[in-house]
Scaffold this active site. Sequence first.
Site, PDB file in Angstrom:
ATOM      1  N   THR A 268       2.630 -12.196 -23.695  1.00  0.00           N
ATOM      2  CA  THR A 268       3.097 -11.141 -22.800  1.00  0.00           C
ATOM      3  C   THR A 268       4.251 -10.378 -23.424  1.00  0.00           C
ATOM      4  O   THR A 268       5.108 -10.956 -24.094  1.00  0.00           O
ATOM      5  CB  THR A 268       3.529 -11.718 -21.434  1.00  0.00           C
TER       6      THR A 268
ATOM      7  N   GLU B  36       5.578  -0.822   2.740  1.00  0.00           N
ATOM      8  CA  GLU B  36       4.928  -0.429   3.992  1.00  0.00           C
ATOM      9  C   GLU B  36       5.279  -1.390   5.128  1.00  0.00           C
ATOM     10  O   GLU B  36       5.038  -1.096   6.291  1.00  0.00           O
ATOM     11  CB  GLU B  36       3.414  -0.395   3.808  1.00  0.00           C
TER      12      GLU B  36
ATOM     13  N   ARG C  17      -3.471   4.616   3.049  1.00  0.00           N
ATOM     14  CA  ARG C  17      -2.405   5.213   2.247  1.00  0.00           C
ATOM     15  C   ARG C  17      -2.682   6.661   1.890  1.00  0.00           C
ATOM     16  O   ARG C  17      -1.793   7.506   1.957  1.00  0.00           O
ATOM     17  CB  ARG C  17      -2.276   4.442   0.942  1.00  0.00           C
TER      18      ARG C  17
ATOM     19  N   GLU D 190      -5.032  -6.028 -11.888  1.00  0.00           N
ATOM     20  CA  GLU D 190      -4.973  -4.580 -11.731  1.00  0.00           C
ATOM     21  C   GLU D 190      -5.626  -3.822 -12.880  1.00  0.00           C
ATOM     22  O   GLU D 190      -6.026  -2.673 -12.714  1.00  0.00           O
ATOM     23  CB  GLU D 190      -3.504  -4.173 -11.611  1.00  0.00           C
TER      24      GLU D 190
ATOM     25  N   ARG E  25      -7.506   0.897  -2.263  1.00  0.00           N
ATOM     26  CA  ARG E  25      -7.230  -0.517  -1.985  1.00  0.00           C
ATOM     27  C   ARG E  25      -6.559  -0.654  -0.629  1.00  0.00           C
ATOM     28  O   ARG E  25      -5.622   0.079  -0.314  1.00  0.00           O
ATOM     29  CB  ARG E  25      -6.335  -1.069  -3.094  1.00  0.00           C
TER      30      ARG E  25
ATOM     31  N   LEU F   7      -2.148  -8.620  -4.163  1.00  0.00           N
ATOM     32  CA  LEU F   7      -1.831  -9.994  -4.582  1.00  0.00           C
ATOM     33  C   LEU F   7      -3.029 -10.917  -4.370  1.00  0.00           C
ATOM     34  O   LEU F   7      -3.307 -11.799  -5.189  1.00  0.00           O
ATOM     35  CB  LEU F   7      -0.606 -10.511  -3.822  1.00  0.00           C
TER      36      LEU F   7
END
Lengths: 320, 540
Positions: free
Chosen positions: B33, B242, B267, B352, B363, B369
């Site tokens: 990473t 949100e 959204r 993602e 989505r 998650l």
Amino acid sequence: MQANFSVYRKEPGAGSKAGRSTYTVELPEDATVIDALLKIRDEQDPTLGFRGSCLHGYCGDCTVRINGKAGFSCAVKVAPLAAKGGEIAVEPIRNMPVIKDLISDWDTFLWDKIDVIKPWLEPNGAASLDGEELIDDKVMAKVRQAMSCFYCGLCDEGCTVLPVDFKFVGPAALTKASRFLCDPRDHATAERLRILERPKGMWDCVHCFEASEHCPREIAPTERIIEMRDMAFKHGITNEKVARHHHSFANSVRNSGWLDEGRLAIESEGLTNIKGLMKLLPTAAKAVARGKAPIPFLHHKRPGADKIARIIEKAEAKEK
Amino acid sequence: MQEFDVVVVGAGAAGLRAAIAAKQAGAKVALLTKVHPLRTNSGLAQAGINAPLGPDDSPEAYAGDILQAGDGLCDPAVVQNFTHQAGDAVMWLERAGTPFNRAAGGRFDRRRIGSNSRARSLYVDDRTGHVVMQVLYEQFQRERIPLFADWFVTSLALEANRCVGVNALGLRSGSMDSFAAKAVILATGGFTRMYLPSTVSMGTTGDGQNLAYQAGVSLIDLEMVQFHPLACPGGKGLMITEAALAEGGQIVVAGGQPIAGLQGATRDKICLAIAQASRNGAGGVWLDLTMIGRQKLHQRLPQTLDLIAKVAGLDPAKDLIPIGPVAHRPVGGIEAGTSGQTSIGGLYACGECACTGLNGGGRLAGNILTEMVVFGARTGEAAAAYAKSAPAAAFPAGRLDEEKKRLDALISAEKTEYTAGRIHAELGALMDAKAGLLRDAAGLQAARDQIHALKDKYARLRVKNQSPIYNYELVSYLELGAMLNVAEALVAAAAARKESRGAHRRSDFPARDDRIGISHTVVRLVQGEPQVDTRPVVAL
Ligand code: SF4
């Protein structure tokens, strides 16, 4: 707006000397310190090293010292600092080895330390596989608070033990330990406390409260450390030197109403710890020579000792 | 060279979950990473994590909401399969130690966020992603999986349509190494840093999408980019969760009048309503949290309160917070099956960066998650199984040297007129203006041309920093290359979809058009150019 920066520089490698570079940058009014660093790296000095990730103040990666105060370079605005005139000093945070420029070594500073405290839950098996385990939210809130830690390192940077002993596990890793110790779903309490009582562990904290002062998340690392020590006593995990010290301290006050310093020193080292006791000898000899030796068998009760003993009894009963 | 069964690239929630699953399935795993797991963009997810665990809920009801948010573009079989696994995946997190908020009686409390028809999101205050990441990292540490943090993967090693490992640059050592693996999992996250402003972290630059795309794998539904309605321009795209709406906050115009009809809207609808209100001369749009009160804000939205104060300099208990839509997350990505498999043997993708057909055109709030842990686990298991049965493949000899030469050639003291930062700034503004919330044919054409021009400048750009250790100039350069490639593919996909659906809104084709066939957009790299195709959505 124009702002002048003086940035800490150091080439990688043990022998390299630290220095500073100065830069003048043109920035928009709402710029943050990391905006400035990014602009410097892009336009003036591609060798400048610094870290950053989220840019919005929640990940903890870009912690640096700005004009002597530790903070997040993505959350500190340049304008008020530039308005004061002069150079804005940017340095790595304290207590952390530097790899290059503002890039510090988080491995030895924090990640490796967290690794030794057994940083995962050992489930107690109480919950059935698919059922919800009913837990009071007040209990969970305490776990959540500990886990709001974003590993910014500010508590470790404020710590007064780390500058003298870098091997001390430090308040951030201890906060991580506390996250498990206050989680009712964990069953490894005793094992955890035994890990924490090892040298360089929780007993090395001098409770100066700097960690709690520095923590931006109100996690109160120092209070958590004290709580874990209490927990260790309750679990009878007291064979460590500091725990012996606490015991001896309490016993002395309970029995005589004041402190028997000679006995305290001996009992803290441990009566069977010949090596430790030998270490005390030079200090004891010096004290005797100056007429300041606290001789254990000469220690006597102070007036009012019974009252003091009762206060201790009452306090202990309340604790229980 | 180092050798493993499975190499995972990326340490967000999907990557960690995949690594844990692969290790538990018996594989020898390593994780590479470019940024430490606890600094990844997964921590951005705040409001909650969906699971149909409530007494009034079911996998079917959950599926209904996902299909609704996906605006006809979800693959129903994938959705059904997913909603039946979501409950277990979230319970796994709870068992591993996630301290979800509890209601009276000690049961899970749930929030109703976005267009969910039920209160379905388990949550940890307003930092769900941050805490879930800690739990995943704890479990990752427990498995004692080797972590190569501050390693940047520069290329995949391919051999006869099979992926046999990666080449990577160790930022700390400043040297390259190759990692041979029977299976490689890409879990590199999104790409919305190609938009400016953007809610995401600096490293969210489409590295994995670009690696797969260059290797010949298709990118699906790239035009579907979700904007976040509650981003604070004063805080440079600081996203406000949100959950703030779920806790009673309201979106208001000048004079404090709430915009009607936003309760429970998706959204994209909220974003459009805000954009519309701003255009109508509302004088601005604000998020009003004052009615929640300081005490409840502190209790329920502690991080939000803190960040708005520190980053945007406002007090949500007193001040209205100016908001506007800002680029947030991609919905499309690397074409992947429900076990993460791609069109290249041994190459997997999850989280993602992948597109499984779950989300269609948009989505559902609270799903990111869940998606990461469900598909992360499955992909890890599938990659481990593949590694067990796959025939041994040699890491191509000389590939590492070729890669070193390629990177060395990028480094030169020669002065160029442009810098990576300026090209990025131009790309970001361009994407926001022409491939943003509202698009049209002319704008997308202009975007295509300007991306070409930026790519030309990029081709002449060189890395000036010669010092190998922590050469972030080189990293930014490589990230910018990935963003330019994926942006080009995205614009091609957006130009090809001549309708408005989900997160893709065209002012020249304002309506959803089912007559042209409900299909995915498929972009593949053919002779260096994006080639767009479609693939019909398979009904159940
Ligand atoms: S305990 Fe507080 S100061 Fe220490 S690392 Fe965590 S958030 Fe930072």
